[in-house]
Design an enzyme around this catalytic site. Structure first.
Site, PDB file in Angstrom:
ATOM      1  N   ASP A 292      22.875   1.351   3.259  1.00 40.57           N
ATOM      2  CA  ASP A 292      22.284   2.615   2.805  1.00 40.57           C
ATOM      3  C   ASP A 292      21.276   3.191   3.791  1.00 40.57           C
ATOM      4  O   ASP A 292      20.391   3.952   3.415  1.00 40.57           O
ATOM      5  CB  ASP A 292      21.616   2.439   1.429  1.00 40.57           C
ATOM      6  CG  ASP A 292      22.631   2.261   0.312  1.00 40.57           C
ATOM      7  OD1 ASP A 292      23.816   2.580   0.534  1.00 40.57           O
ATOM      8  OD2 ASP A 292      22.246   1.780  -0.765  1.00 40.57           O
ATOM      9  N   GLU A 293      21.416   2.854   5.073  1.00 38.17           N
ATOM     10  CA  GLU A 293      20.476   3.349   6.069  1.00 38.17           C
ATOM     11  C   GLU A 293      21.173   4.065   7.217  1.00 38.17           C
ATOM     12  O   GLU A 293      20.569   4.288   8.271  1.00 38.17           O
ATOM     13  CB  GLU A 293      19.606   2.202   6.600  1.00 38.17           C
ATOM     14  CG  GLU A 293      18.678   1.601   5.543  1.00 38.17           C
ATOM     15  CD  GLU A 293      17.742   0.547   6.109  1.00 38.17           C
ATOM     16  OE1 GLU A 293      17.683   0.419   7.350  1.00 38.17           O
ATOM     17  OE2 GLU A 293      17.073  -0.141   5.317  1.00 38.17           O
TER      18      GLU A 293
END
Length: 289
Positions: A233-234
């Protein structure tokens, strides 16, 4: 009689290179020499990195050889240090959607595509659950149930890659696919996987995030669409959407708001990717809206 318009083919050129004078002149001059007409042009110079980004949409005479155009840009590239891609506008991206049980983002993408609001071809849907097969097949699209059971995650991801190859998918969209992809899988499809997830201030992870948000009195519900990398999620962010909420919203109402903002952010991200408006800039993106 009015002359009949000559046939044209439209292309999108995207490029990045070290920032310096003469880039626009070189690109526009090359296109003009070949009788091409620029329809839309956007540029951005990143002062922090000294990198220049450009997106040019242009119409070329119908008898223009695409390979000849590519050869011309390839010849120009060393002089300017270009990293570039040329995309025929008529070629719609082929998209494989992956989903678990939540169908709101899948349903939204299916509807937008059928309605002509998204210029993509959804070639198939794959899921680790069978629940959304009826919805998918109502649109006449193949549905593949790939449980992460007997063979484990490695076997499941191998099947997904087989689907990507079989359907010649250009893009994989994780429309609330609640499985973590391995580093090896992400590395095989760099810049070709888009994910959507909720984003709160403060952040809540784990089970029932909207109930956690309600308990903390959150005032903003958000969603982030981003490219997938090995860092969970980055990856580089493409689009974010937020909605204001207050003390009157129940946890169930927060979930409903969350669904809406997830659909909006994901649809915009997929559209901009499909229109070649997103350029990677390290851990960030340049989005020519």
């Amino acid at each position: 009689m009015r002359p009949v318009s000559e046939p044209v083919n439209e292309y999108v050129l995207t490029l990045s290179c070290p920032d310096r004078p003469g880039i626009v002149a070189a690109v526009s001059g090359l296109l003009a020499e070949r009788g091409c007409n620029i329809v839309e042009s956007q540029q951005f110079g990143d002062g922090e990195t000294g990198t220049y980004f450009m997106r040019v949409q242009f119409a070329a005479p119908g008898d223009t050889d695409p390979d000849g155009l590519r050869g011309a840009f390839a010849a120009l590239a060393p002089e300017l240090g270009l990293e570039w891609r040329l995309h025929p506008l008529a070629e719609r991206p082929r998209v494989l959607i992956m989903v678990s049980k939540g169908g709101h983002c899948l349903n939204d993408l299916l509807y937008r595509t059928r309605s002509g609001l998204l210029d993509i071809d959804i070639v198939a849907v794959a899921s680790n659950h069978p629940d959304l097969r009826p919805l998918t097949q109502s649109y006449g699209i193949d549905y593949h149930h790939l449980p992460a059971g007997q063979g484990g995650k490695a076997a499941q991801e191998a099947e997904i890659l087989t689907l990507v190859e079989h359907y010649r998918a250009d893009l994989v969209v994780l429309a609330r696919y609640m499985q973590i992809l391995s580093d090896d899988f992400c590395a095989k499809l760099p810049g070709a996987i888009i994910n959507i997830h909720h984003s709160f201030l403060p952040s809540f992870k784990g089970a029932r995030p909207y109930h956690q948000a309600h308990a903390r009195g959150v005032k903003l519900i958000g969603a982030t669409a981003h490219y997938v990398t090995a860092d969970l999620d980055e990856g580089p962010i493409i689009e974010q959407e937020v909605a204001r909420v207050d003390h009157t919203h129940s946890p169930e109402e927060l979930v409903a708001v969350g669904r809406d903002v997830e659909c909006l952010a994901l649809a915009r991200a997929v559209r901009w990717h499909a229109e070649h408006r997103v350029l990677l800039n390290g851990d960030r993106t340049v989005v020519f809206r």
